[in-house]
Design a protein around this motif. Structure first.
Motif, short mmCIF file in Angstrom:
data_model
loop_
_atom_site.label_atom_id
_atom_site.label_comp_id
_atom_site.label_asym_id
_atom_site.label_seq_id
_atom_site.Cartn_x
_atom_site.Cartn_y
_atom_site.Cartn_z
N MET A 299 0.81 -1.21 0.00
CA MET A 299 0.00 0.00 0.00
C MET A 299 0.84 1.26 0.00
O MET A 299 0.29 2.37 0.08
CB MET A 299 -0.95 -0.01 1.20
N TYR A 302 -0.62 3.72 -2.36
CA TYR A 302 -1.61 4.69 -1.89
C TYR A 302 -0.92 5.85 -1.19
O TYR A 302 -1.33 7.02 -1.35
CB TYR A 302 -2.59 4.01 -0.92
N LYS A 315 -5.10 -1.20 -10.58
CA LYS A 315 -4.92 -2.63 -10.39
C LYS A 315 -6.09 -3.38 -10.98
O LYS A 315 -7.24 -3.15 -10.59
CB LYS A 315 -4.77 -3.00 -8.91
N GLU A 323 -10.05 -9.34 -4.13
CA GLU A 323 -9.35 -8.35 -3.32
C GLU A 323 -9.82 -8.42 -1.86
O GLU A 323 -11.02 -8.47 -1.58
CB GLU A 323 -9.60 -6.94 -3.86
N ASP A 327 -6.14 -5.12 2.31
CA ASP A 327 -5.17 -4.62 1.34
C ASP A 327 -5.49 -3.22 0.83
O ASP A 327 -4.71 -2.66 0.06
CB ASP A 327 -5.09 -5.58 0.15
N HIS A 328 -6.63 -2.67 1.23
CA HIS A 328 -7.05 -1.39 0.65
C HIS A 328 -7.66 -0.39 1.64
O HIS A 328 -7.59 0.81 1.39
CB HIS A 328 -8.06 -1.65 -0.47
N VAL A 332 -7.16 3.58 0.96
CA VAL A 332 -8.24 4.28 0.27
C VAL A 332 -8.62 5.55 1.03
O VAL A 332 -8.77 6.63 0.45
CB VAL A 332 -9.46 3.35 0.11
N VAL A 342 -10.93 7.41 -5.29
CA VAL A 342 -10.71 5.97 -5.39
C VAL A 342 -12.05 5.28 -5.64
O VAL A 342 -13.00 5.48 -4.87
CB VAL A 342 -10.08 5.38 -4.10
N ILE A 365 -9.43 -1.67 -9.58
CA ILE A 365 -9.39 -0.52 -8.68
C ILE A 365 -8.61 0.60 -9.36
O ILE A 365 -7.54 0.36 -9.94
CB ILE A 365 -8.74 -0.90 -7.35
#
Length: 390
Positions: A299, A302, A315, A323, A327-328, A332, A342, A365
């Motif tokens: 990440m 990000y 991605k 996903e 992981d986000h 985000v 996002v 994403i």
């Protein structure tokens, strides 16, 4: 950007206790990770195992999860804390994992002994294997649309971590399906964005040879935000013998103002196993991206957008890959509150209310520093999707 006293950030009462503890425990976890990574890179350590899905897990992954779990449970009450996290105890339950368990227990206790430096509690006595295993096992929530759930990726980008490169510690708080807090620890994030193109060890070598100022050398940082604040902040890491007192100063960061694709930098995952580089390459060409893609583990991508070091992260997973929310979630929020956008590749917000996975994700994403770039990418996805090989 100007600097802010950490204490003034805490004056906003929304999630103030949770925000404070999350930032502190991620700093603590980053300190743990730096020590472990240095040991892995400098020795022939066997404290790296393969999980059932053939992905890697290290003493750091398990130790961070135990440390964060123990700290959150002590502060908020074990019965009241729901934690969604990547690791479980199956790896430590295998017959050949006795040495790994011993190393995890030792690492957790070393880390928690440092907790008062970050304003956190240490245990009254050293934790034993049962307590450490219980802390890891406590992270078994599956999230969902109701209630509060902490979401942890103890070492995001384990392959980068093992190779002595970029990785992140990611902690988020989700309430009723919405990300409320995001904290991202990036221990190897270089202060000069161009150094992201180089392996971290190469950067360290060049930095030592340089006569540049402290701000240009490798320091690492923790980046964080709260939903609706309209601000994302960054603090330098406190570790080792650095003469910094907690709390130290944070500064507000914002996304880049670049909206010309020809000038934009775009990031994509390093790994090819779960990401379609050929599709992103074709998409980049179609919208006029001229720069070579910045491929970075974890990440940190990000973080690069939130800090203004890159403008786009794309991605598109290969068929069958789902996903995970850990992981986000943190990344985000920090991009959105820093002024970025996002969504999934259909332009829809990411849905963190469905459990462990981003269910219903439309193709991929897309994270951007602004609406103009985002609209161009979403339009290009629709235009080129039918001819893609996904």
């Amino acid at each position: 950007m100007g600097c802010f006293d950490f204490r003034s950030i805490m004056e906003d009462e929304r999630y103030s206790q949770e925000f404070d503890v999350a930032i502190r425990v991620v700093h603590l976890a980053c300190s743990l990770c730096r020590r472990v990574q240095e040991g892995l890179v400098s020795s022939s350590s066997d404290q790296v195992k393969s999980k059932d899905d053939d992905s890697l897990v290290t003493v750091a992954d398990l130790s961070v999860q135990a440390t964060v779990s123990w700290t959150l449970s002590e502060f908020f009450g074990g019965q009241n804390v729901s934690i969604v996290a990547e690791e479980d105890v199956r790896t430590l339950s295998k017959a050949d994992s006795a040495d790994l368990l011993e190393a995890v227990v030792c690492t957790v206790n070393q880390c928690l002994a440092e907790a008062p430096k970050f304003g956190l509690k240490s245990p009254d006595k050293a934790l034993g294997p049962p307590q450490v295993l219980a802390a890891i096992s406590r992270c078994s929530s599956t999230g969902g649309p109701k209630g509060r759930h902490w979401v942890l990726d103890p070492v995001d980008g384990t392959l980068g971590f093992v190779r002595g490169d970029q990785y992140a510690v990611a902690l988020a708080l989700i309430e009723d399906g919405q990300v409320a807090i995001g904290v991202l620890g990036c221990p190897n994030y270089p202060m000069k964005k161009e150094w992201l193109n180089y392996h971290h060890q190469h950067y360290q070598t060049m930095s030592k040879m340089s006569s540049s100022t402290l701000d240009s050398r490798e320091e690492g940082c923790v980046i964080y935000s709260r939903r609706g604040s309209g601000e994302t902040w960054m603090q330098p890491l406190i570790y080792g013998d650095k003469k910094l007192e907690w709390p130290n100063f944070a500064r507000a960061i914002r996304v880049s103002s670049i909206n010309d694709p020809a000038l934009a930098t775009f990031c994509e995952p390093m790994e090819k196993s779960n990401s379609n580089h050929s599709f992103t390459s074709g998409l980049a060409e179609s919208i006029g991206l001229r720069k070579k893609p910045l491929r970075v583990y974890s990440m940190v991508k990000y973080a690069a957008i939130a800090r203004g070091d890159a403008e786009i992260f794309m991605k598109f997973a290969r068929a069958g890959y789902k996903e995970k929310i850990w992981d986000h979630a943190a990344g985000v929020l920090i991009v959105q509150e820093a002024g970025g956008v996002v969504t999934d590749a259909g332009g829809h917000p990411l849905d963190f209310s469905k459990g462990l996975f981003l269910e219903g994700l439309d193709r991929g994403i897309v994270a951007c520093s602004g609406a103009a770039l985002h609209e161009k990418i979403i339009g290009a996805v629709y235009a080129s999707w039918d001819s893609s090989n996904l």
